[in-house]
Design an enzyme around this catalytic site. Structure first.
Site, short mmCIF file in Angstrom:
data_model
loop_
_atom_site.label_atom_id
_atom_site.label_comp_id
_atom_site.label_asym_id
_atom_site.label_seq_id
_atom_site.Cartn_x
_atom_site.Cartn_y
_atom_site.Cartn_z
N GLU A 49 -17.08 134.21 14.11
CA GLU A 49 -17.54 135.63 14.31
C GLU A 49 -16.96 135.83 15.62
OE1 GLU A 49 -19.58 137.24 12.00
OE2 GLU A 49 -20.87 135.88 11.97
N HIS A 50 -16.54 137.37 15.48
CA HIS A 50 -15.93 138.13 16.60
C HIS A 50 -14.55 137.48 16.71
CE1 HIS A 50 -19.28 140.99 17.74
NE2 HIS A 50 -19.95 139.77 17.62
N ASP A 83 -12.19 138.41 14.16
CA ASP A 83 -11.39 139.26 13.47
C ASP A 83 -10.51 140.08 14.21
OD1 ASP A 83 -13.56 140.76 13.80
OD2 ASP A 83 -13.87 141.77 11.78
N SER A 98 -23.99 146.29 5.06
CA SER A 98 -24.10 147.53 4.06
C SER A 98 -23.02 148.73 4.39
CB SER A 98 -25.50 148.07 4.09
OG SER A 98 -25.90 148.01 5.61
N ASP A 107 -15.39 142.62 7.10
CA ASP A 107 -16.36 143.23 6.41
C ASP A 107 -15.87 143.77 5.23
OD1 ASP A 107 -17.70 142.03 8.48
OD2 ASP A 107 -18.67 144.31 9.16
C1 GLA Z 1 -19.23 143.30 12.49
C2 GLA Z 1 -18.01 143.82 12.48
C3 GLA Z 1 -16.84 142.93 11.88
C4 GLA Z 1 -17.02 141.46 12.81
C5 GLA Z 1 -18.46 141.13 13.01
C6 GLA Z 1 -18.42 140.16 14.07
O1 GLA Z 1 -19.63 142.91 11.16
O2 GLA Z 1 -17.87 144.88 11.52
O3 GLA Z 1 -15.41 143.51 11.95
O4 GLA Z 1 -16.26 141.64 14.00
O5 GLA Z 1 -19.17 142.13 13.30
O6 GLA Z 1 -17.64 138.88 13.49
#
Ligand code: GLA
Length: 382
Positions: A35-36, A38, A128, A173
């Site tokens: 998470e965080h 990307d 979404s 995403d």
């Molecule tokens: C949101 C962003 C993604 C990613 C997540 C955290 O969903 O759209 O690009 O950074 O937060 O992992």
């Protein structure tokens, strides 16, 4: 995919625009771990799910285009040569942004109408927004034969989010939503934008989502702030992105950054390693280790990266009290939305009851529990 919803969207389109549309399903996503990471060129482990956005789209022979958000019963009309972002927070930015970014790539779209609805609540951390962006770009690519590859389409969706929505998101995403594979999660290298599929069969365990049903405000600016902090530290280290740093590298600049930002960068480096370790645990069928990594991820997101909230922390604490849950963590950008839980199938029903009751008592609010299937990415519904 939800066939009742598909029918509803199709009928609503026909009633509104009097033509037969092309139907698109574009899924939301879960993320097992990573998470965080990307936007730090790191690794993530998402999967597309069987819930998302259903869009009906068709060319229009008038000189305006119209987008209809069925769930909100709101529509906007716009001229293709006069696109600009709407006020902050409005849903039409996802549509307008995609059209504008297609134009920026010198592709020509004609006027069109689109109607859409979805079955993932916005703010649930299941993306979404990426699902909607992908449905628009995918539909327009089909209708106007734009010849865009899936990779080009997700970059367009991502740019729409940056330039029209105002969130400097990474690529996870949009990638997961577009490239999802049934029954698989994708270990995505966000630098090369290439993924390795992992068939998911947790045998006597499954993934369960619990939505806090809260979305705290300011989450967009907090997101962008964190991204800038990471980029600043990467440039201090003289590297392209935190993906290239080790904990030892980070130590060398410890006195040049605030303690808060030091912890954030440390979190990113550690989370990236956790994502890689998780893929190994999954290959080995070692769910205990996978679960421990998931709990570790939450700890880091909450204490170091500081993107959790009381509701999410509470749900993870509840999970920790239950020995049938191997791991739980907040999922997505944070400040609300869902937790993802790796739980023994036998324990699901009992945990649903306990956690729902406890959450209600604590916050005087209901949580929602979802089970999802891993699904294929954005496609035309035949
Ligand atoms: C949101 C962003 C993604 C990613 C997540 C955290 O969903 O759209 O690009 O950074 O937060 O992992």
């Amino acid at each position: 995919m939800n066939t009742t919803l598909t029918k509803k969207v199709q009928e609503s389109f026909i009633t509104t625009f009097s033509t037969k549309p092309l139907m698109i399903f574009s899924p939301g996503r879960i993320n097992i771990i990573g998470e965080h990471t990307d936007y730090n060129d790191g690794f993530v482990f998402p999967a597309a799910v069987d819930k998302g956005i259903i869009a009906a789209i068709q060319k229009s022979d008038t000189n305006i285009s119209t987008a209809f958000a069925i769930d909100m019963n709101e529509s906007v009309s716009f001229e293709l040569d006069k696109l600009k972002p709407s006020s902050e927070g409005s849903w039409e930015n996802y549509v307008l942004g995609v059209v504008a970014e297609i134009q920026n790539r010198n592709r020509v779209v004609g006027n069109f109408n689109i109607a859409f609805s979805g079955d993932i609540p916005s703010g649930s951390g299941m993306s979404s927004s990426a699902a909607l962006e992908n449905s628009v770009v995918y539909g327009l690519n089909e209708l106007f034969n734009l010849g865009l590859s899936k990779t080009e389409m997700i970059l367009i969706s991502q740019k729409a989010e940056h330039n029209y929505v105002g969130v400097n998101c990474g690529i996870m995403d949009q990638y997961a939503s577009m490239f999802g594979i049934e029954n698989n999660a994708l270990l995505l290298d966000c630098r090369t934008v290439e993924a390795k599929p992992f068939e998911i069969n947790f045998k006597e365990h499954e993934l369960m989502l619990i939505n806090t049903n809260v979305k705290h405000s300011l989450s967009d600016s907090a997101y962008n702030d964190r991204r800038s902090a990471c980029e600043n530290i990467a440039s201090l280290l003289g590297i392209k992105a935190l993906r290239d740093a080790t904990e030892a590298d980070l130590l060398t600049i410890k006195d040049q950054v605030t303690p808060e930002n030091y912890q954030k960068a440390l979190y990113v480096i550690q989370e990236n390693n956790r994502a890689l370790k998780a893929s190994k645990a999954m290959t080995d069928g070692d769910l205990e280790t996978l679960g421990a990594l998931i709990y570790g991820s939450h700890e880091g997101l909450s204490k170091q990266y500081k993107v959790s909230c009381d509701e999410l922390d509470f749900l993870v604490e509840q999970a920790k009290l239950n020995k049938h849950i191997l791991g739980a963590r907040m999922m997505g950008g944070g400040f609300g939305g869902c937790t993802i839980n790796l739980i023994s199938k036998d324990a699901v029903d009992a945990f649903k009851l306990t956690v729902s009751k406890a959450y209600k008592e604590k916050f005087n609010k209901d949580c929602s529990i979802y089970s999802v299937k891993l699904s294929n990415g954005t496609h035309v519904i035949k």
